[in-house]
Every structure is written in C-alpha cells, then in structure tokens.
Design a protein around this motif. Structure first.
Motif, PDB file in Angstrom:
ATOM      1  N   LEU A  27       0.779  -1.176   0.092  1.00 25.21           N
ATOM      2  CA  LEU A  27      -0.105   0.144   0.174  1.00 25.21           C
ATOM      3  C   LEU A  27       0.838   1.090   0.013  1.00 25.21           C
ATOM      4  O   LEU A  27       1.865   1.314   0.687  1.00 25.21           O
ATOM      5  CB  LEU A  27      -1.075  -0.084   1.199  1.00 25.21           C
ATOM      6  CG  LEU A  27      -1.743   1.238   1.697  1.00 25.21           C
ATOM      7  CD1 LEU A  27      -2.818   1.317   0.596  1.00 25.21           C
ATOM      8  CD2 LEU A  27      -2.224   1.189   2.974  1.00 25.21           C
ATOM      9  N   PHE A  28       0.619   2.244  -0.786  1.00 29.02           N
ATOM     10  CA  PHE A  28       1.049   3.749  -0.574  1.00 29.02           C
ATOM     11  C   PHE A  28       0.541   4.419  -0.063  1.00 29.02           C
ATOM     12  O   PHE A  28      -0.983   4.706  -0.199  1.00 29.02           O
ATOM     13  CB  PHE A  28       1.409   4.141  -2.329  1.00 29.02           C
ATOM     14  CG  PHE A  28       2.091   5.287  -2.093  1.00 29.02           C
ATOM     15  CD1 PHE A  28       3.229   5.799  -1.556  1.00 29.02           C
ATOM     16  CD2 PHE A  28       1.285   6.654  -2.624  1.00 29.02           C
ATOM     17  CE1 PHE A  28       3.814   7.087  -1.716  1.00 29.02           C
ATOM     18  CE2 PHE A  28       1.871   7.970  -2.526  1.00 29.02           C
ATOM     19  CZ  PHE A  28       2.865   7.958  -1.988  1.00 29.02           C
ATOM     20  N   ILE A  29       0.886   5.137   1.012  1.00 28.54           N
ATOM     21  CA  ILE A  29       0.208   6.164   1.679  1.00 28.54           C
ATOM     22  C   ILE A  29       0.977   7.529   1.729  1.00 28.54           C
ATOM     23  O   ILE A  29       2.183   7.572   1.776  1.00 28.54           O
ATOM     24  CB  ILE A  29       0.050   5.869   3.303  1.00 28.54           C
ATOM     25  CG1 ILE A  29      -0.705   4.476   3.282  1.00 28.54           C
ATOM     26  CG2 ILE A  29      -0.417   7.297   4.006  1.00 28.54           C
ATOM     27  CD1 ILE A  29      -0.476   3.942   4.855  1.00 28.54           C
ATOM     28  N   GLU A  34      -3.322  12.156   3.187  1.00 30.44           N
ATOM     29  CA  GLU A  34      -4.262  11.803   4.326  1.00 30.44           C
ATOM     30  C   GLU A  34      -4.770  12.783   5.203  1.00 30.44           C
ATOM     31  O   GLU A  34      -5.780  12.824   5.571  1.00 30.44           O
ATOM     32  CB  GLU A  34      -3.490  10.708   5.334  1.00 30.44           C
ATOM     33  CG  GLU A  34      -3.121   9.489   4.643  1.00 30.44           C
ATOM     34  CD  GLU A  34      -4.248   8.444   4.240  1.00 30.44           C
ATOM     35  OE1 GLU A  34      -5.210   8.362   5.051  1.00 30.44           O
ATOM     36  OE2 GLU A  34      -4.319   8.124   3.091  1.00 30.44           O
ATOM     37  N   ILE A  35      -3.648  13.815   5.260  1.00 30.47           N
ATOM     38  CA  ILE A  35      -4.214  14.939   6.172  1.00 30.47           C
ATOM     39  C   ILE A  35      -5.206  16.130   5.564  1.00 30.47           C
ATOM     40  O   ILE A  35      -6.308  16.161   6.327  1.00 30.47           O
ATOM     41  CB  ILE A  35      -2.784  15.964   6.511  1.00 30.47           C
ATOM     42  CG1 ILE A  35      -2.043  15.205   7.522  1.00 30.47           C
ATOM     43  CG2 ILE A  35      -3.155  17.213   7.131  1.00 30.47           C
ATOM     44  CD1 ILE A  35      -0.495  15.748   7.431  1.00 30.47           C
ATOM     45  N   VAL A  36      -5.054  16.030   4.257  1.00 33.80           N
ATOM     46  CA  VAL A  36      -5.918  16.994   3.506  1.00 33.80           C
ATOM     47  C   VAL A  36      -7.538  16.452   3.597  1.00 33.80           C
ATOM     48  O   VAL A  36      -8.281  17.029   3.585  1.00 33.80           O
ATOM     49  CB  VAL A  36      -5.539  16.969   1.932  1.00 33.80           C
ATOM     50  CG1 VAL A  36      -6.710  17.499   1.015  1.00 33.80           C
ATOM     51  CG2 VAL A  36      -4.382  17.744   1.882  1.00 33.80           C
ATOM     52  N   ASN A  37      -7.381  14.755   3.503  1.00 33.19           N
ATOM     53  CA  ASN A  37      -8.685  14.149   3.406  1.00 33.19           C
ATOM     54  C   ASN A  37      -9.528  14.138   4.900  1.00 33.19           C
ATOM     55  O   ASN A  37     -10.625  14.280   4.955  1.00 33.19           O
ATOM     56  CB  ASN A  37      -8.475  12.702   3.036  1.00 33.19           C
ATOM     57  CG  ASN A  37      -7.983  12.376   1.496  1.00 33.19           C
ATOM     58  OD1 ASN A  37      -8.313  13.373   0.577  1.00 33.19           O
ATOM     59  ND2 ASN A  37      -7.396  11.385   1.316  1.00 33.19           N
ATOM     60  N   ALA A  38      -8.568  13.978   5.894  1.00 30.71           N
ATOM     61  CA  ALA A  38      -9.073  14.076   7.043  1.00 30.71           C
ATOM     62  C   ALA A  38      -9.596  15.393   7.629  1.00 30.71           C
ATOM     63  O   ALA A  38     -10.755  15.738   8.079  1.00 30.71           O
ATOM     64  CB  ALA A  38      -8.243  13.709   8.161  1.00 30.71           C
ATOM     65  N   ALA A  39      -8.723  16.552   7.132  1.00 29.38           N
ATOM     66  CA  ALA A  39      -9.352  17.838   7.452  1.00 29.38           C
ATOM     67  C   ALA A  39     -10.307  18.434   6.475  1.00 29.38           C
ATOM     68  O   ALA A  39     -10.950  19.474   6.710  1.00 29.38           O
ATOM     69  CB  ALA A  39      -8.051  19.004   7.451  1.00 29.38           C
ATOM     70  N   GLY A  40     -10.478  17.952   5.437  1.00 31.14           N
ATOM     71  CA  GLY A  40     -11.545  18.161   4.293  1.00 31.14           C
ATOM     72  C   GLY A  40     -11.002  19.616   3.814  1.00 31.14           C
ATOM     73  O   GLY A  40     -11.800  20.431   3.023  1.00 31.14           O
ATOM     74  N   LEU A  58      -2.518  17.054  13.861  1.00 34.02           N
ATOM     75  CA  LEU A  58      -3.156  16.068  13.203  1.00 34.02           C
ATOM     76  C   LEU A  58      -2.235  15.079  12.414  1.00 34.02           C
ATOM     77  O   LEU A  58      -2.492  13.992  12.162  1.00 34.02           O
ATOM     78  CB  LEU A  58      -3.803  17.213  12.259  1.00 34.02           C
ATOM     79  CG  LEU A  58      -4.823  16.277  11.027  1.00 34.02           C
ATOM     80  CD1 LEU A  58      -5.799  15.435  11.683  1.00 34.02           C
ATOM     81  CD2 LEU A  58      -5.617  17.288  10.182  1.00 34.02           C
ATOM     82  N   GLU A  59      -1.141  15.743  11.951  1.00 29.87           N
ATOM     83  CA  GLU A  59       0.034  15.023  11.191  1.00 29.87           C
ATOM     84  C   GLU A  59       0.306  13.689  11.968  1.00 29.87           C
ATOM     85  O   GLU A  59       0.570  12.637  11.678  1.00 29.87           O
ATOM     86  CB  GLU A  59       0.949  15.755  10.790  1.00 29.87           C
ATOM     87  CG  GLU A  59       2.248  15.111  10.127  1.00 29.87           C
ATOM     88  CD  GLU A  59       3.384  16.222  10.061  1.00 29.87           C
ATOM     89  OE1 GLU A  59       3.737  16.167   8.840  1.00 29.87           O
ATOM     90  OE2 GLU A  59       3.688  16.994  10.855  1.00 29.87           O
ATOM     91  N   LEU A  62      -2.569  11.066  12.510  1.00 25.90           N
ATOM     92  CA  LEU A  62      -2.615  10.137  11.397  1.00 25.90           C
ATOM     93  C   LEU A  62      -1.525   9.365  10.941  1.00 25.90           C
ATOM     94  O   LEU A  62      -1.937   8.160  10.547  1.00 25.90           O
ATOM     95  CB  LEU A  62      -3.092  11.123  10.055  1.00 25.90           C
ATOM     96  CG  LEU A  62      -4.311  11.898  10.341  1.00 25.90           C
ATOM     97  CD1 LEU A  62      -4.551  12.941   9.118  1.00 25.90           C
ATOM     98  CD2 LEU A  62      -5.454  10.971  10.205  1.00 25.90           C
ATOM     99  N   LEU A  63      -0.243   9.873  11.542  1.00 28.22           N
ATOM    100  CA  LEU A  63       0.869   9.133  11.251  1.00 28.22           C
ATOM    101  C   LEU A  63       0.542   7.526  12.220  1.00 28.22           C
ATOM    102  O   LEU A  63       0.782   6.344  11.737  1.00 28.22           O
ATOM    103  CB  LEU A  63       2.378   9.738  11.781  1.00 28.22           C
ATOM    104  CG  LEU A  63       3.271   8.670  12.242  1.00 28.22           C
ATOM    105  CD1 LEU A  63       3.833   8.247  10.466  1.00 28.22           C
ATOM    106  CD2 LEU A  63       4.292   9.644  12.537  1.00 28.22           C
ATOM    107  N   LYS A  64       0.274   7.909  13.479  1.00 31.70           N
ATOM    108  CA  LYS A  64       0.285   6.651  14.330  1.00 31.70           C
ATOM    109  C   LYS A  64      -1.102   5.858  13.932  1.00 31.70           C
ATOM    110  O   LYS A  64      -1.112   4.778  14.027  1.00 31.70           O
ATOM    111  CB  LYS A  64      -0.204   7.336  15.958  1.00 31.70           C
ATOM    112  CG  LYS A  64       1.124   7.824  16.437  1.00 31.70           C
ATOM    113  CD  LYS A  64       1.102   8.217  17.804  1.00 31.70           C
ATOM    114  CE  LYS A  64      -0.017   9.045  18.522  1.00 31.70           C
ATOM    115  NZ  LYS A  64      -0.245   9.446  19.742  1.00 31.70           N
ATOM    116  N   GLU A  65      -2.053   6.519  13.380  1.00 30.23           N
ATOM    117  CA  GLU A  65      -3.230   5.536  12.879  1.00 30.23           C
ATOM    118  C   GLU A  65      -2.868   4.664  11.632  1.00 30.23           C
ATOM    119  O   GLU A  65      -3.385   3.541  11.751  1.00 30.23           O
ATOM    120  CB  GLU A  65      -4.382   6.622  12.353  1.00 30.23           C
ATOM    121  CG  GLU A  65      -5.209   7.105  13.856  1.00 30.23           C
ATOM    122  CD  GLU A  65      -6.389   7.961  13.130  1.00 30.23           C
ATOM    123  OE1 GLU A  65      -6.799   8.122  12.097  1.00 30.23           O
ATOM    124  OE2 GLU A  65      -6.675   8.858  14.139  1.00 30.23           O
TER     125      GLU A  65
END
Length: 166
Positions: A27-29, A34-40, A58-59, A62-65
């Motif tokens: 998987l590529f992350i 991820e930050i943009v998607n979470a924050a909208g 937030l960064e 999301l890294l830990k998640e």
C-alpha cells in the motif's frame, strides 16, 4: 514491512514512494494526502485557518493511525513530519526510515516550478527570501533526517533502493 520516506519538500518522496509500493506490492500512503482528506481542506488552508500547531497534531495522529491500521506500506511523509513530537522515534521503531537526500538545487527548482504558494511554510516569500528560508530549514532538519536507517540519493535505481531496504 513499513517503509517511511523522509526528506525536504520536493525531494521526490511521493514519486519514489509510488514506485516502491508497486515494486514491493505494498500500500502507498501519502501522509499529506491523508491530512487533506481528514481535514477536508488543503494544507495551505489548514495552516491559514488553524495554524501549524494544529497541523502538526493532526499529522502526528494520522501517522500513528496509519501505523496501527496497516501492517505493511510505503509512506511518503511531509518534510517536517520527523521533526515534531516523537514521530521519528515511532517510525524507526515500527519500520525502515529512508532519507531522500536530493540535491538542494534540484529541490529548489522543483519547488519554484511547482508554485511555492502551495507550500504553506514558504508561501509569500520572494525568491531571495525563499532561498534563505529553505536553506535555514534544511540545515535545521538535516541532523534529524540523517538519523534514518538509510540514506537514498537521487542517482540510485529502484532496485538498489529496494535491496538497501531489505
């Protein structure tokens, strides 16, 4: 295996990350995505509306998640990700960390060509101010980046990088 790519903005982390993920069938992350998607909203808007401390929280979350949710991946981190909280320590403890040691002139050209305005920490700077700010950020971050498990230079092939990772 988890692979974390660190380095300055414009060093090629996302480009290499996509190639590595295909070759390794992982998987590529892209942590910034991820930050943009979470924050909208865009990273620039997050900085404008909520400030850098909120962005870094937030960064970090999301890294830990991502680490907890996915057993294997290749992640392109943001340029500052390893420099805040205990992010570098977490990455090193859970996977392989690779520093994209790209030539500074190459990075500067990429950033200028891709619109500095999209980069919140460089936004609104003149070309001379950009050079000074960028060089200062690089000097501060280099010591942290060099703590990676391995250092990748832009001349290495994908196969050389994979053999180093493995």
């Amino acid at each position: 295996m988890k692979v974390f790519l660190i380095g300055m903005p414009g060093s090629g982390k996302s480009t290499l990350g996509k190639q590595l993920s295909k070759k390794l069938n992982k998987l590529f992350i892209d942590l910034d995505e991820e930050i943009v998607n979470a924050a909208g909203m865009s990273i620039a808007d997050i900085f404008d509306q909520s400030g850098e401390p909120y962005f870094r929280e937030l960064e970090h979350r999301l890294l830990k998640e991502s680490i907890n949710q996915h057993p294997d991946f290749v992640m392109a981190t943001g340029g500052g990700t390893p420099c805040f909280f205990d992010n570098l320590k977490i990455m090193k403890a859970t996977g392989r960390v690779a520093f994209m040691n790209t030539d500074l002139q190459t990075i500067k050209k990429r950033l200028i060509d891709s619109e500095i305005e999209k980069r919140p920490l460089l936004k609104g700077l003149s070309l001379q101010s950009f050079e000074e700010e960028f060089n200062q950020k690089f000097r501060k971050r280099l010591e942290i980046y060099q703590q990676a498990h391995l250092i990748i230079n832009e001349k290495q092939t994908i196969h050389e990088i994979i053999s180093q990772l493995l």
